[in-house]
Scaffold this motif. Structure first.
Motif, PDB file in Angstrom:
ATOM      1  N   GLN A  86       5.106   0.765   5.239  1.00 57.12           N
ATOM      2  CA  GLN A  86       5.688  -0.428   4.626  1.00 57.12           C
ATOM      3  C   GLN A  86       7.502   0.835   4.952  1.00 57.12           C
ATOM      4  O   GLN A  86       8.212  -0.171   5.023  1.00 57.12           O
ATOM      5  CB  GLN A  86       5.774   0.197   3.088  1.00 57.12           C
ATOM      6  CG  GLN A  86       7.165  -0.869   2.422  1.00 57.12           C
ATOM      7  CD  GLN A  86       6.907  -2.322   2.660  1.00 57.12           C
ATOM      8  OE1 GLN A  86       5.876  -2.870   2.648  1.00 57.12           O
ATOM      9  NE2 GLN A  86       8.150  -2.728   2.340  1.00 57.12           N
ATOM     10  N   LYS A  87       7.137   1.473   4.913  1.00 55.26           N
ATOM     11  CA  LYS A  87       8.682   2.669   5.860  1.00 55.26           C
ATOM     12  C   LYS A  87       9.575   2.021   6.585  1.00 55.26           C
ATOM     13  O   LYS A  87      10.498   1.460   6.924  1.00 55.26           O
ATOM     14  CB  LYS A  87       8.546   3.771   5.195  1.00 55.26           C
ATOM     15  CG  LYS A  87      10.283   4.696   5.657  1.00 55.26           C
ATOM     16  CD  LYS A  87       9.686   6.313   4.875  1.00 55.26           C
ATOM     17  CE  LYS A  87      11.028   7.237   5.241  1.00 55.26           C
ATOM     18  NZ  LYS A  87      10.951   8.507   5.239  1.00 55.26           N
ATOM     19  N   SER A  95      -0.230   2.873   3.686  1.00 50.02           N
ATOM     20  CA  SER A  95       0.943   1.644   2.593  1.00 50.02           C
ATOM     21  C   SER A  95       2.263   1.875   2.636  1.00 50.02           C
ATOM     22  O   SER A  95       2.745   0.880   3.656  1.00 50.02           O
ATOM     23  CB  SER A  95      -0.136   0.438   1.885  1.00 50.02           C
ATOM     24  OG  SER A  95      -1.406   0.384   1.828  1.00 50.02           O
ATOM     25  N   GLU A  96       2.693   2.847   1.849  1.00 49.78           N
ATOM     26  CA  GLU A  96       3.667   3.336   1.646  1.00 49.78           C
ATOM     27  C   GLU A  96       4.601   3.510   3.449  1.00 49.78           C
ATOM     28  O   GLU A  96       5.547   2.751   2.988  1.00 49.78           O
ATOM     29  CB  GLU A  96       3.833   4.091   0.931  1.00 49.78           C
ATOM     30  CG  GLU A  96       3.403   3.896  -0.633  1.00 49.78           C
ATOM     31  CD  GLU A  96       3.718   5.058  -1.693  1.00 49.78           C
ATOM     32  OE1 GLU A  96       3.602   6.158  -1.042  1.00 49.78           O
ATOM     33  OE2 GLU A  96       3.728   4.666  -2.303  1.00 49.78           O
ATOM     34  N   SER A  97       3.776   4.226   3.749  1.00 52.02           N
ATOM     35  CA  SER A  97       4.471   5.157   5.068  1.00 52.02           C
ATOM     36  C   SER A  97       4.702   3.755   6.731  1.00 52.02           C
ATOM     37  O   SER A  97       5.508   3.503   6.661  1.00 52.02           O
ATOM     38  CB  SER A  97       3.677   6.194   5.896  1.00 52.02           C
ATOM     39  OG  SER A  97       3.764   5.926   7.295  1.00 52.02           O
ATOM     40  N   PRO A 113      -2.790  -2.127  -2.175  1.00 54.57           N
ATOM     41  CA  PRO A 113      -1.967  -1.898  -1.168  1.00 54.57           C
ATOM     42  C   PRO A 113      -1.985  -2.257  -0.469  1.00 54.57           C
ATOM     43  O   PRO A 113      -0.939  -2.736   0.540  1.00 54.57           O
ATOM     44  CB  PRO A 113      -2.342  -0.620  -0.986  1.00 54.57           C
ATOM     45  CG  PRO A 113      -2.883   0.013  -2.344  1.00 54.57           C
ATOM     46  CD  PRO A 113      -4.101  -0.760  -2.447  1.00 54.57           C
ATOM     47  N   LYS A 166      -1.424   5.887   0.668  1.00 53.94           N
ATOM     48  CA  LYS A 166      -0.164   6.289   1.186  1.00 53.94           C
ATOM     49  C   LYS A 166       0.259   5.679   2.932  1.00 53.94           C
ATOM     50  O   LYS A 166       1.602   5.661   3.282  1.00 53.94           O
ATOM     51  CB  LYS A 166      -0.898   7.691   1.928  1.00 53.94           C
ATOM     52  CG  LYS A 166      -0.212   9.058   0.554  1.00 53.94           C
ATOM     53  CD  LYS A 166      -1.601  10.284   1.078  1.00 53.94           C
ATOM     54  CE  LYS A 166      -1.054  11.496  -0.362  1.00 53.94           C
ATOM     55  NZ  LYS A 166      -1.458  12.883   0.613  1.00 53.94           N
TER      56      LYS A 166
END
Length: 340
Positions: A84-85, A80-82, A13, A78
């Protein structure tokens, strides 16, 4: 002793995130703005952008702290998604700023936004190069780089007039530096390159590292043209500060046109100054003088036809135009005499 190394699949990720941030950075650098169809609020834009920058800085901190140890696969996904956002939000908000608000302003915001994203790329690459290590020096420096890039947003010019003024002021400072260096070199009795040459070299190439009397006359006259360059920038700064308007898109575009033309003054002054150091290449001096004169005439013509030139400013525009022409004639005469 290093912490336990995370499994390669755990870092996938993070690798994907790094590639995504690179794409966002490149899109910010090269992409066009989204022209808004309705009213655009610059104050709302800055408020939203400030929140996006703050969020990105916070996410970079969380990311760095998390990878001071080996995170779980779930934690890696988690964070990585944060991150990215926050990256998508930052780049999206940047694209809200339409070119109609000023190309100079947009360039300042673009460069600052790209610098934040580039800092994130360096942080991610630092983590990926030494996963599981307890806050490596490279990781700490990269984290600080993201913070510094985010902090600079507070100092950015907030409208196109301010952005234009920052560019013009910087250009004026560079011209002042070039002129002071030339004046210092002229004032020194010794060879301007003496500090970097050995005695043997100095004896062999004396004529190539000293100004002749004819050279000094030419340099002095070229200084007049360089001084006119600095005066033009200083006067233009004052006119923009006093009369610069953001009321219409036409006036905003006029400010950008002034900036585009004025950017060429400093490098043209530098080229002229370099060609004046011994051994003086008179053909290069002639070329660089003509180039600088063309740049200055263009700047003064654009100034004269723009809204920043009030009635009281016409006199200095005309005076400096005359000064440029006078210096050109004097320099041309000296070059002709030297060549005859």
């Amino acid at each position: 002793m290093s912490a336990a190394q995370p499994r390669p699949d755990v870092l996938m990720p993070l690798r994907n995130l790094c590639n995504s941030v690179k794409c966002s950075r490149d899109r910010v650098r090269d992409g066009e703005s989204n022209e808004c169809s309705g009213a655009f609020s610059l104050s709302n834009f800055w408020e939203t952008l400030s929140e996006a920058v703050k969020s990105t800085s916070q996410e970079a901190t969380k990311l760095s702290v998390m990878f001071s140890n080996a995170p779980s696969e779930e934690d890696c996904v988690k964070i990585s998604e944060s991150v990215q956002k926050s990256v998508l939000t930052l780049s999206t908000v940047y694209f809200w700023l339409p070119a109609s608000q000023g190309v100079s302003l947009r360039k300042v915001v673009r460069d600052a936004t790209a610098e934040v994203l580039d800092g994130l790329v360096h942080l991610l690459e630092a983590i990926l190069s030494s996963p599981g290590e307890s806050l490596s020096q490279e990781q700490l420096m990269s984290t600080g780089g993201v913070w510094a890039a985010c902090d600079q947003f507070d100092q950015l010019p907030k409208d196109n007039r301010s952005a234009v003024l920052s560019v013009l002021t910087a250009c004026a400072g560079l011209v002042k530096d070039a002129l002071e260096e030339m004046e210092q070199a002229l004032a020194e009795a010794q060879d301007p390159f003496g500090a970097v040459l050995d005695d043997d070299d100095e004896d062999e190439g004396h004529q190539d590292t000293h100004w002749s009397e004819a050279d000094r006359l030419l340099v002095t006259q070229c200084q007049g043209l360089m001084k006119a360059s600095g005066a033009s920038l200083r006067k233009l700064c004052s006119a923009v500060r006093t009369n610069g308007s953001l009321e219409t898109e036409e006036r905003i575009s006029q400010l950008d046109a002034l900036t585009d033309a004025a950017r060429d003054i400093s490098p043209s002054v530098d080229d002229l100054a370099l060609s004046l150091y011994p051994p003086v290449d008179r053909s290069a001096v002639d070329l660089n003088v003509c180039k600088l004169v063309c740049v200055l005439k263009k700047v003064l013509e654009i100034t004269r036809s723009s809204h920043v030139c009030a009635e009281a400013d016409v006199s200095w525009v005309e005076f400096l135009s005359g000064a440029v022409e006078h210096n050109l004639q004097k320099i041309t005469s000296l070059l002709r005499d030297c060549g005859s």
